[in-house]
Design an enzyme around this catalytic site. Structure first.
Site, PDB file in Angstrom:
ATOM      1  N   ASP A 130       0.894  -1.295   0.064  1.00 41.38           N
ATOM      2  CA  ASP A 130       0.081  -0.119  -0.016  1.00 41.38           C
ATOM      3  C   ASP A 130       1.020   1.271   0.209  1.00 41.38           C
ATOM      4  O   ASP A 130       2.046   1.200   0.465  1.00 41.38           O
ATOM      5  CB  ASP A 130      -0.866  -0.080   1.478  1.00 41.38           C
ATOM      6  CG  ASP A 130      -2.076  -1.080   1.511  1.00 41.38           C
ATOM      7  OD1 ASP A 130      -1.978  -1.818   0.116  1.00 41.38           O
ATOM      8  OD2 ASP A 130      -2.756  -1.071   2.225  1.00 41.38           O
ATOM      9  N   GLN A 162      -0.547   7.230  -6.311  1.00 45.04           N
ATOM     10  CA  GLN A 162      -1.494   7.966  -5.937  1.00 45.04           C
ATOM     11  C   GLN A 162      -1.713   9.034  -6.856  1.00 45.04           C
ATOM     12  O   GLN A 162      -0.593   9.711  -6.914  1.00 45.04           O
ATOM     13  CB  GLN A 162      -1.357   8.612  -4.332  1.00 45.04           C
ATOM     14  CG  GLN A 162      -1.558   7.459  -3.320  1.00 45.04           C
ATOM     15  CD  GLN A 162      -0.518   8.010  -2.142  1.00 45.04           C
ATOM     16  OE1 GLN A 162       0.487   8.569  -2.130  1.00 45.04           O
ATOM     17  NE2 GLN A 162      -1.086   7.828  -0.738  1.00 45.04           N
ATOM     18  N   ARG A 183      -1.354  -0.677  -8.417  1.00 48.86           N
ATOM     19  CA  ARG A 183      -2.558  -0.452  -7.856  1.00 48.86           C
ATOM     20  C   ARG A 183      -2.610   1.162  -7.891  1.00 48.86           C
ATOM     21  O   ARG A 183      -2.062   1.916  -7.273  1.00 48.86           O
ATOM     22  CB  ARG A 183      -2.902  -0.939  -6.644  1.00 48.86           C
ATOM     23  CG  ARG A 183      -4.268  -0.298  -6.291  1.00 48.86           C
ATOM     24  CD  ARG A 183      -4.498  -0.277  -4.810  1.00 48.86           C
ATOM     25  NE  ARG A 183      -4.560  -1.693  -4.243  1.00 48.86           N
ATOM     26  CZ  ARG A 183      -3.724  -1.881  -3.012  1.00 48.86           C
ATOM     27  NH1 ARG A 183      -3.274  -0.839  -2.200  1.00 48.86           N
ATOM     28  NH2 ARG A 183      -4.140  -2.952  -2.166  1.00 48.86           N
ATOM     29  N   THR A 239     -10.760   2.163  -7.742  1.00 47.20           N
ATOM     30  CA  THR A 239     -11.555   3.212  -7.561  1.00 47.20           C
ATOM     31  C   THR A 239     -13.164   2.940  -7.554  1.00 47.20           C
ATOM     32  O   THR A 239     -13.314   1.888  -8.096  1.00 47.20           O
ATOM     33  CB  THR A 239     -11.184   4.324  -8.900  1.00 47.20           C
ATOM     34  OG1 THR A 239     -12.204   5.483  -8.398  1.00 47.20           O
ATOM     35  CG2 THR A 239     -11.675   3.913 -10.061  1.00 47.20           C
ATOM     36  N   HIS A 240     -13.839   3.688  -6.943  1.00 43.74           N
ATOM     37  CA  HIS A 240     -15.288   3.479  -7.105  1.00 43.74           C
ATOM     38  C   HIS A 240     -15.800   4.690  -8.044  1.00 43.74           C
ATOM     39  O   HIS A 240     -17.139   4.643  -8.083  1.00 43.74           O
ATOM     40  CB  HIS A 240     -15.878   3.506  -5.809  1.00 43.74           C
ATOM     41  CG  HIS A 240     -15.273   2.738  -4.698  1.00 43.74           C
ATOM     42  ND1 HIS A 240     -14.089   3.494  -3.978  1.00 43.74           N
ATOM     43  CD2 HIS A 240     -15.004   1.595  -4.325  1.00 43.74           C
ATOM     44  CE1 HIS A 240     -13.670   2.398  -2.955  1.00 43.74           C
ATOM     45  NE2 HIS A 240     -14.138   1.404  -3.032  1.00 43.74           N
TER      46      HIS A 240
HETATM   47  C1  LIG Z   1      -8.619  -1.268  -3.518  1.00 42.14           C
HETATM   48  C2  LIG Z   1      -8.183   0.046  -2.932  1.00 42.14           C
HETATM   49  C3  LIG Z   1      -6.991   0.044  -2.359  1.00 42.14           C
HETATM   50  C4  LIG Z   1      -6.705   1.472  -1.986  1.00 42.14           C
HETATM   51  N1  LIG Z   1      -5.220   1.522  -1.663  1.00 42.14           N
HETATM   52  C5  LIG Z   1      -4.783   2.794  -0.939  1.00 42.14           C
HETATM   53  C6  LIG Z   1      -3.585   3.042  -0.651  1.00 42.14           C
HETATM   54  O1  LIG Z   1      -2.701   2.175  -0.773  1.00 42.14           O
HETATM   55  N2  LIG Z   1      -2.953   4.125  -0.567  1.00 42.14           N
HETATM   56  C7  LIG Z   1      -3.967   5.448  -0.448  1.00 42.14           C
HETATM   57  O2  LIG Z   1      -3.820   6.430  -0.169  1.00 42.14           O
HETATM   58  N3  LIG Z   1      -5.260   4.930  -0.981  1.00 42.14           N
HETATM   59  C8  LIG Z   1      -5.815   3.930  -1.157  1.00 42.14           C
HETATM   60  N4  LIG Z   1      -6.995   3.832  -1.591  1.00 42.14           N
HETATM   61  C9  LIG Z   1      -8.124   4.747  -1.194  1.00 42.14           C
HETATM   62  C10 LIG Z   1      -7.896   5.861  -2.365  1.00 42.14           C
HETATM   63  O3  LIG Z   1      -6.969   6.375  -2.511  1.00 42.14           O
HETATM   64  C11 LIG Z   1      -9.448   6.785  -2.254  1.00 42.14           C
HETATM   65  O4  LIG Z   1      -9.227   7.398  -1.105  1.00 42.14           O
HETATM   66  C12 LIG Z   1     -10.551   5.810  -2.324  1.00 42.14           C
HETATM   67  O5  LIG Z   1     -10.666   4.948  -3.327  1.00 42.14           O
HETATM   68  C13 LIG Z   1     -11.836   7.039  -2.637  1.00 42.14           C
HETATM   69  O6  LIG Z   1     -11.610   7.366  -3.988  1.00 42.14           O
HETATM   70  P1  LIG Z   1     -12.270   6.915  -5.328  1.00 42.14           P
HETATM   71  O7  LIG Z   1     -11.251   6.586  -6.109  1.00 42.14           O
HETATM   72  O8  LIG Z   1     -13.456   5.824  -4.910  1.00 42.14           O
HETATM   73  O9  LIG Z   1     -12.943   8.169  -5.824  1.00 42.14           O
HETATM   74  P2  LIG Z   1     -13.862   9.293  -5.227  1.00 42.14           P
HETATM   75  O10 LIG Z   1     -14.129  10.247  -6.106  1.00 42.14           O
HETATM   76  O11 LIG Z   1     -13.507   9.756  -3.835  1.00 42.14           O
HETATM   77  O12 LIG Z   1     -15.464   8.690  -5.106  1.00 42.14           O
HETATM   78  C14 LIG Z   1     -16.065   8.260  -6.103  1.00 42.14           C
HETATM   79  C15 LIG Z   1     -17.557   7.540  -5.588  1.00 42.14           C
HETATM   80  O13 LIG Z   1     -17.163   6.329  -4.863  1.00 42.14           O
HETATM   81  C16 LIG Z   1     -17.830   6.192  -3.834  1.00 42.14           C
HETATM   82  N5  LIG Z   1     -16.960   6.116  -2.727  1.00 42.14           N
HETATM   83  C17 LIG Z   1     -15.823   6.677  -2.424  1.00 42.14           C
HETATM   84  N6  LIG Z   1     -15.260   6.322  -1.292  1.00 42.14           N
HETATM   85  C18 LIG Z   1     -16.452   5.952  -0.555  1.00 42.14           C
HETATM   86  C19 LIG Z   1     -16.492   5.676   0.953  1.00 42.14           C
HETATM   87  N7  LIG Z   1     -15.624   5.773   1.669  1.00 42.14           N
HETATM   88  N8  LIG Z   1     -17.677   5.146   1.537  1.00 42.14           N
HETATM   89  C20 LIG Z   1     -18.831   4.927   0.411  1.00 42.14           C
HETATM   90  N9  LIG Z   1     -18.639   5.350  -1.124  1.00 42.14           N
HETATM   91  C21 LIG Z   1     -17.795   5.964  -1.334  1.00 42.14           C
HETATM   92  C22 LIG Z   1     -18.862   7.542  -3.800  1.00 42.14           C
HETATM   93  O14 LIG Z   1     -20.019   7.111  -4.495  1.00 42.14           O
HETATM   94  C23 LIG Z   1     -18.268   8.417  -4.583  1.00 42.14           C
HETATM   95  O15 LIG Z   1     -18.812   9.398  -5.060  1.00 42.14           O
HETATM   96  C24 LIG Z   1      -7.433   2.430  -2.001  1.00 42.14           C
HETATM   97  C25 LIG Z   1      -8.658   2.187  -2.632  1.00 42.14           C
HETATM   98  C26 LIG Z   1      -9.098   1.077  -3.276  1.00 42.14           C
HETATM   99  C27 LIG Z   1     -10.291   1.021  -3.922  1.00 42.14           C
END
Ligand SMILES: Cc1cc2nc3c(=O)[nH]c(=O)nc-3n(C[C@H](O)[C@H](O)[C@H](O)COP(=O)(O)OP(=O)(O)OC[C@H]3O[C@@H](n4cnc5c(N)ncnc54)[C@H](O)[C@@H]3O)c2cc1C
Length: 320
Positions: A130, A162, A183, A239-240
């Site tokens: 991570d 990131q 990732r 990402t979501h």
């Molecule tokens: C598999 C995986 C591993 C990760 N590993 C790391 C890492 O090693 N280091 C690091 O800094 N970050 C990590 N992250 C977290 C990442 O950096 C983001 O903070 C997180 O994924 C939210 O961003 P997003 O890409 O989903 O987009 P966003 O623009 O934040 O969200 C898009 C949509 O996704 C949904 N969503 C997002 N987050 C949430 C939540 N918490 N609860 C409910 N719905 C939500 C909402 O519908 C939102 O509108 C990881 C994420 C994933 C999926």
């Protein structure tokens, strides 16, 4: 504002003490955390595998404060690799370097990581490192290089990038030179404006740019998901965000990258509908499954990402 405050709380000892003392807090956290014990996590993974979803298992922990704790965390990660092998589930492992001593002594962290990667190699499994906040990025890259020098390859471990960081493109290019699997995430910490894009639109645009770089590398290097679901292809689109996912799908189609030349990754408990939709469309999907008793900072970062989650947290209080 709220996001920054929640990220501050995720690191505050006093807040951790207070929040983890509330029983309703664990109820809320358990939406994002598979349980406290290994068997809870393996059960959650079996459920995901039954839906055609692979997993990456994270034994929650970060910022260990003594060498003993770092050694203990390392032993727990080794045990998890053994357990995944024994349970024959489609899962690999994710770890944080501050969990195994990066914040205490870089050389100790290197030794601990070397032991973990050696065990992963013996089990033909894979460990994802991570990525944490920027005080640790340079050391993380230095440790990555040390592992390459020891002969560990993209069959044994991968990194994360990131897209909110200005340095992300340079880091991605460096990792791709060595065919390292990546990732790609947006980034979950609070970073200063001289290190990270302050605007979401720039973070998203950078995400798409890096997606392209990873996919071009995957196409050139013919990197595919392994049959047992453990060793990932070069690009993991974590990402979501549906727009980022749509971009990735359309770019992969444009350049002719086969579906198993990439994987999508999401967090446990978030957008299950989207996870299942992508599986139905034939894409490899991996869910990050955290478990363990050190759930507080992870949970607070999930609240920070989506302020609406705070209402969900509060509603658990009223449900008792
Ligand atoms: C598999 C995986 C591993 C990760 N590993 C790391 C890492 O090693 N280091 C690091 O800094 N970050 C990590 N992250 C977290 C990442 O950096 C983001 O903070 C997180 O994924 C939210 O961003 P997003 O890409 O989903 O987009 P966003 O623009 O934040 O969200 C898009 C949509 O996704 C949904 N969503 C997002 N987050 C949430 C939540 N918490 N609860 C409910 N719905 C939500 C909402 O519908 C939102 O509108 C990881 C994420 C994933 C999926």
């Amino acid at each position: 504002m709220l996001r920054s405050f929640l990220i501050y709380l995720s690191k505050a000892q006093w807040a951790q003490k207070m929040v983890t003392g509330w029983s309703f807090a664990w109820k809320a956290a358990s939406r994002f955390v598979a349980g406290e014990k290994t068997e809870d996590a393996i059960r959650a993974i079996r459920e995901l595998n039954a839906k055609g979803i692979n997993a990456t298992l994270d034994h929650l922990g970060e910022h260990t404060s003594t060498m003993e704790e770092a050694a203990q965390s390392t032993s727990e990660i080794l045990a998890i690799l053994d357990e995944i092998d024994r349970a024959e589930v489609r899962a690999n492992v994710s770890i944080k370097l501050t969990q195994i001593g990066m914040g205490l002594d870089e050389s100790v962290c290197r030794e601990n990581l070397g032991r973990i990667l050696q065990r992963a190699k013996e089990h033909r499994n894979f460990v994802r490192v991570d990525i944490e906040d920027t005080p640790y990025t340079d050391t993380t890259i230095a440790i990555y290089k040390a592992m390459l020098e020891r002969g560990f390859t993209n069959r044994h471990f991968g990194m994360a990038v990131q897209s909110y960081l200005f340095r992300a493109e340079a880091d991605t290019k460096l990792l791709l030179e060595n065919k390292t699997t990546i990732r790609l995430v947006k980034g979950a910490y609070k970073e200063p404006p001289d290190k990270a894009f302050p605007k979401k639109a720039d973070v998203d645009a950078n995400y798409d740019l890096l997606t392209k770089l990873m996919m071009d590398a995957s196409l050139a290097g013919r990197s595919n998901l392994s049959e047992d679901g453990r060793i990932p292809p070069i690009p993991a689109i974590a990402t979501h965000d549906e727009k980022r996912i749509e971009f990735a799908v359309s770019y992969a189609n444009k350049v002719g990258l086969p579906k198993d030349g990439l994987e999508f990754q999401m967090l446990y408990g978030i957008r299950r509908d989207l996870q299942e939709k992508l599986v139905k469309e034939g894409y490899p999907v991996r869910v990050y499954v955290p478990f363990g008793t050190h759930w507080y900072p992870y949970f607070m970062r999930r609240l920070a990402e989506r302020p609406a989650n705070i209402w969900f947290f509060i509603s658990n209080f009223f449900r008792g």
